[in-house]
Design an enzyme around this catalytic site. Structure first.
Site, PDB file in Angstrom:
ATOM      1  CD  GLU A  65      -2.743  -1.070   2.731  1.00  0.00           C
ATOM      2  OE1 GLU A  65      -2.791  -0.263   3.283  1.00  0.00           O
ATOM      3  OE2 GLU A  65      -3.339  -2.317   2.874  1.00  0.00           O
ATOM      4  N   GLY A 314      12.747  -6.362  -0.162  1.00  0.00           N
ATOM      5  CA  GLY A 314      12.960  -5.481  -1.307  1.00  0.00           C
ATOM      6  C   GLY A 314      13.425  -5.807  -2.550  1.00  0.00           C
TER       7      GLY A 314
END
Length: 430
Positions: A65, A314
């Protein structure tokens, strides 16, 4: 602003729960879920000064988000360079990933716990002019006190699963009062619009715009590392089990065992949703006889490696680019599914289980357009992996997924237009 009896009781109770909140924070800190250097932010104590001028506050529950907001913030600041942005999230993972990617004039803070004293302290410091919530993060104290502060209120990219809807229906007064705080609500799909209306959202404040994640851009990656690993894997077929939860690694390895009968050099990359589970996963894999390699140890898979455990943060953009086939986790386990836009944007064919309630609309559209395939168990997963390893099969599925997820992705543009109008409104008042 009038309060329902249920909401008034909730707010009153939060005035008396600081002791409980402190114990919760201490427990999370001991588990490594909080940043010791920034723990005061969870109490509403800011670690940075408020910038001068208009401040847009965006709240996002998690990694996906928060990352989906970055393009929107960059667009806003291109047209309104005088505007500053504040992003709040609740997880260390999101904070770590945002640290390297925040646009200029953008600050990250951890969101305060939903106790009235903590929230009021947060609001007294930051004084946001516009407050933007994303998806399904609805904290009653945070929302109602922000509304009371006079900020413009906007719920963006709203999503509500059936399970969340049923939970909120037990609190009709609170849900109605919270949802009525928003001046406008942009929803991802009509199912969410229907559920929010049933919970008390005003019909004339709801607009269906699609998902912000569809227009949020491809996940970043290190291109030099992609090229290096692609060269390393060039003689081996590869598939990915992404965002897996407990039980799904077992399903993925059972499927991998089946697929290895057809493709003996096949490599499985497992990227667990929570990388801190890696030691447990690795121990189980080794006890089951697998030859594995861990990304966090800095080693590359060798020709004998059967499973590569991608236990770093990541790097999902790297794994989606390297694997032509992805099983998207959280869908065989009863989690509700995860974001399919990311693999679709990067050309990886999508396989998923039946539990995709959190994004049912987009998975329905993907399945109907032959842009994804449903698998119900490890055997079906293995059979589909074998099928998609055939020449061009994965590419056909991936292309269909890209067409579905990229068509009509106007959520960012519409959100920008709405926020631009709000910024003009705020400027006229100052």
């Amino acid at each position: 602003m009038g309060l329902s009896p249920g909401l008034a009781l909730y707010l009153s109770l939060t005035d008396r729960l600081e002791g409980f909140a402190e114990r919760k924070l201490a427990n999370r800190l001991a588990q490594g879920k909080e940043d010791e250097n920034r723990i005061d932010e969870r109490r509403g104590i800011a670690s940075k000064p408020r910038p001068e001028g208009i401040l847009l506050w965006f709240h996002a529950a998690s990694v996906g988000e928060s990352l989906s907001l970055l393009n929107l913030i960059e667009q806003i600041q291109d047209d309104f360079p005088q505007v500053h942005a504040l992003i709040t999230t609740g997880t260390r993972t999101s904070a770590d990933l945002l640290e390297a990617r925040l646009p200029p004039q953008t600050i990250h803070q951890f969101v305060p716990l939903d106790l009235r004293p903590y929230v009021q302290r947060f609001l007294d410091h930051w004084r946001p002019d516009i407050a933007v919530w994303t998806e399904s993060e609805l904290w009653p104290s945070l929302i109602t006190l922000t509304k009371k502060s006079g900020a413009e209120m906007f719920l963006l990219n709203a999503r509500m699963s059936m399970k969340s809807h049923e939970n909120w229906r037990w609190l009709p007064g609170i849900s109605r009062a919270v949802l009525r705080c928003f001046d406008q609500i942009f929803v991802q799909d009509e199912q969410t619009a229907f559920r929010l209306r049933r919970l008390g959202a005003a019909r004339n404040r709801l607009e269906s715009t699609g998902s912000l994640k569809a227009a949020s851009g491809a996940l970043p990656h290190d291109e030099a590392e992609r090229m290096r690993l692609a060269e390393l894997f060039k003689t081996r077929p590869v598939w990915l089990a992404a965002s897996t939860h407990p039980g799904e690694e077992e399903s993925a390895t059972a499927a991998h065992r089946l697929a290895l009968k057809t493709s003996h050099r096949l490599l499985l990359i497992i990227a667990p949703r929570h990388p801190e589970r890696a030691p447990e996963i690795a121990a189980t894999l080794r006890s089951d006889g697998w030859n594995i390699c861990l990304r966090s140890e800095g080693r590359d898979p060798d020709p004998a490696t059967q499973i590569f455990l991608a236990d770093t943060m990541g790097e999902m953009g790297l794994w989606y680019r390297l694997a032509p086939v992805t099983f998207l986790g959280g869908s065989l386990a009863e989690i509700g599914g995860h974001n399919p836009y990311e693999p679709a944007a990067l050309g990886s064919a999508i396989l998923h289980g039946p539990h995709v309630e959190s994004a049912q609309d987009i998975f329905n559209r993907l399945d109907e357009a032959a842009g994804a395939r449903l698998v119900r168990n490890a055997t079906e997963l293995g059979e589909q992996v074998v099928h998609l390893l055939e020449p061009d099969k994965a590419a056909q599925l991936a292309h269909a997924a890209w067409e579905v997820t990229s068509s009509g992705a106007n959520a960012t543009e519409r959100a920008f237009e709405f926020l631009a109008d709000l910024i003009d409104k705020v400027e006229m008042r100052k």
